[in-house]
Structures are given as C-alpha cells and as structure tokens.
Design an enzyme around this catalytic site. Sequence first.
Site, PDB file in Angstrom:
ATOM      1  N   ASN A  31     -79.290  42.877 -56.158  1.00 50.36           N
ATOM      2  CA  ASN A  31     -78.651  42.647 -54.853  1.00 50.36           C
ATOM      3  C   ASN A  31     -77.192  42.208 -54.984  1.00 50.36           C
ATOM      4  OD1 ASN A  31     -78.778  39.955 -55.609  1.00 50.36           O
ATOM      5  ND2 ASN A  31     -80.297  39.366 -54.072  1.00 50.36           N
ATOM      6  N   LEU A  32     -76.701  42.085 -56.218  1.00 48.14           N
ATOM      7  CA  LEU A  32     -75.304  41.728 -56.520  1.00 48.14           C
ATOM      8  C   LEU A  32     -74.919  40.340 -55.994  1.00 48.14           C
ATOM      9  CD1 LEU A  32     -73.510  45.163 -55.914  1.00 48.14           C
ATOM     10  CD2 LEU A  32     -74.432  44.232 -58.049  1.00 48.14           C
ATOM     11  N   THR A 116     -87.575  31.097 -69.975  1.00 48.93           N
ATOM     12  CA  THR A 116     -86.550  30.128 -70.364  1.00 48.93           C
ATOM     13  C   THR A 116     -87.119  28.994 -71.196  1.00 48.93           C
ATOM     14  OG1 THR A 116     -85.022  28.453 -69.471  1.00 48.93           O
ATOM     15  CG2 THR A 116     -86.923  28.978 -68.138  1.00 48.93           C
ATOM     16  N   TYR A 140     -86.316  24.732 -61.391  1.00 47.64           N
ATOM     17  CA  TYR A 140     -86.027  25.995 -62.084  1.00 47.64           C
ATOM     18  C   TYR A 140     -87.056  26.259 -63.185  1.00 47.64           C
ATOM     19  CZ  TYR A 140     -83.932  29.094 -65.545  1.00 47.64           C
ATOM     20  OH  TYR A 140     -83.722  30.090 -66.467  1.00 47.64           O
ATOM     21  N   LYS A 144     -90.264  29.157 -63.379  1.00 43.38           N
ATOM     22  CA  LYS A 144     -90.469  30.107 -64.471  1.00 43.38           C
ATOM     23  C   LYS A 144     -91.863  29.950 -65.082  1.00 43.38           C
ATOM     24  CE  LYS A 144     -86.366  32.204 -65.119  1.00 43.38           C
ATOM     25  NZ  LYS A 144     -86.167  33.650 -65.311  1.00 43.38           N
ATOM     26  N   PHE A 207     -70.076  15.673 -72.553  1.00 46.89           N
ATOM     27  CA  PHE A 207     -70.898  14.690 -71.841  1.00 46.89           C
ATOM     28  C   PHE A 207     -71.724  13.880 -72.840  1.00 46.89           C
ATOM     29  CE2 PHE A 207     -70.082  18.146 -68.858  1.00 46.89           C
ATOM     30  CZ  PHE A 207     -69.552  17.428 -67.785  1.00 46.89           C
ATOM     31  N   ARG A 220     -77.581  22.369 -79.488  1.00 47.25           N
ATOM     32  CA  ARG A 220     -78.275  23.435 -78.770  1.00 47.25           C
ATOM     33  C   ARG A 220     -78.355  24.692 -79.635  1.00 47.25           C
ATOM     34  NH1 ARG A 220     -79.396  19.646 -76.413  1.00 47.25           N
ATOM     35  NH2 ARG A 220     -79.213  19.128 -74.183  1.00 47.25           N
ATOM     36  N   GLY A 284     -81.036  13.572 -68.244  1.00 45.55           N
ATOM     37  CA  GLY A 284     -81.965  14.632 -68.611  1.00 45.55           C
ATOM     38  C   GLY A 284     -81.507  15.525 -69.743  1.00 45.55           C
TER      39      GLY A 284
END
Length: 329
Positions: A31-32, A116, A140, A144, A207, A220, A284
């Site tokens: 749907n862009l 994810t 989120y 998933k 951070f 990560r 978190g």
Amino acid sequence: MILIIGGAGYIGSHAVKACIDKGYDVVVLDNLSTGHDQAVDPRAIFVKGNLGDESLLKKIFLQHKIQAVMHFAAHSLVGESVQEPLKYYDNNVSATVTLIKEMLRHNVKRFIFSSTAATYGIPDAELIDETCPTNPINPYGRSKLMVEQMLDDAAKAYGLSYVSLRYFNAAGADESGKIGEDHDPETHLIPLVLQHLLGKRESISVFGTDYDTPDGTCIRDYIHVTDLADAHVLALQQLLEEDQVAEVYNLGNGAGYSVKEVIETCEKVTGLKANVVIADRRPGDPPRLVASSEKIHNRLGWKPKYDLEAIIQTAWHWHKQHPNGYDKE
C-alpha cells in the site's frame, strides 16, 4: 508465481530482487504507506493495495497462479506499538488472518512470515536460539508472536506449510546501490549514523555507556539485508520441495557489535568523524542481543556473507547515492 506482500519496503524489496534473480515470477502487493514504488523491482508485477483487502486478495489469487506467499507488511515501530497497540493488532494480526483465510480458499498453502527477535523479549542467554522462551515486552513483539502461534495452529488444522524467520537487526543495502534503507522516521542505528555523517543530522546519540559489556554500550546482532533475502529464497525452496513444513528460524550473524563499534566502523568506512552525544539509557534496552543461526545453517545451509564493515560499506554506497531517500531526490 510468488506473492510478496510488503515488497516495496526495505527487506521486502531485497527479497523481491533475490526471488526474481533466482528465476521466480513475483507479484508485489504493497500500500506504499512505508514502502516506495521506486524500490519495487521493475521485473515484478506491482499491485497497490492493503494486506487485509479481502476482495483484492481474491482477485490476485484468481488472476495469478500463486505457489507461495511472503509476508513483510507488518507495522514495526516498537514505540508506536506501545502508543497505538490496536493499530498493530489490526494490521499485524487481523489482516494476516484475512490473508491466510484467502490463501486457504484458493488452496495456497505455502507461507513465509517475516518475524522478529522481539518475540524473545529480553532473554537471559549469551546466544539466543529458537529454544529460548518467547516473552515479548511490547505490542509489536506480541503481534508477531500471535501470528507465529496462529500459523502453527493453521498448519495442524488445515495443512498450511510455513517458515517463520525471526530477524535480528537488518542493515546494509543491495550492492548495486539501487535499493536500500529509507524509513520515516528512521530508528535504526547504522542509517542514523550515516545520515549524520552526510550532514543530515547534527549528532548521533548513544543511549547509555554503563552497560555490562566490554565498552559499556549495548551489543546487537546486525545482519545484511541481502543475507536476509537469501534466507527467504532458501525457505521458499524448502516449502516447494517438502510436503509439510512448520519451522521457525533465527536470522542473525552470531556475532554482536556494540553501539560504539558500529559508530567507529562507520567512521572508518566514510573517513568522517561523528559528533557523539551521550544520553540516558532507554527503558527496556537489554545489554546484549545476539542470535544463534545454527538451526537454519544446519537445515538449509544458510550462512551470512557480510560482516559489519561490509554491511556499512553497502549502506554508505546507498546513502551517498540517495542522500534524501527515494522520494525526495
């Protein structure tokens, strides 16, 4: 013919190219809203529309002999999911139910799901493998995981065959420099650093520097988007060759890089110096998230080809050619 939903997005567009390069015909539905029509491979058939549009899905399945579906069309901003959870459950879960029902009506039973690492939440493991408990900490990640659970139920009830791919941090760009990462807003570290080094941002924020890691910054797992796309092709081949598949695979490098290492590598690749601002920790943020991808390596022979420097080199190539992204050139 492969239906790739979200094929105008960052990872989806690379998967479209990888599938076509391997000889598959592709229909893209997007749907862009966050994707870009310029990112869609011109060799694909492009249909503009929504994942949850039942009549449009029916039309696609009637017009094209679809062998398998890849789903990249989820909303994916963690912060937004906390502020607008129903938006995420509506698109990521409800619209996916509509898609799977329409697939089954047309006897299309091969499905590859873009999942994810957020399904794990904050795992207590040096290397996260698929046996680690799933305990997502935001809507989120929960959306998933709900789809993953739904796929498992649909496999048992209706004979759906699926592969769910849990990504860690997608990064980099196609080596051609023609497609790459263009999000608004941008939330990923590597493009943020490179945009800063291009003069698009005044500084780059780190951070927290007091984590229990060698240099005090979060670690990560970064995986090149082309490596991700290659994994989708291997998953597709598994679905086409085997009668019944119900698999979950991690996709990561198996090696962690700290925020400081990423910034230093960006400086090395570009020859430019970053203006780094130290900020407070974000709530978190776990100190370390690194994947084991041994399962997909052992089962499908997948192994990432790109290390951090190569990832950043391809990303830099893209950003230099598209300093303002796709739409604003």
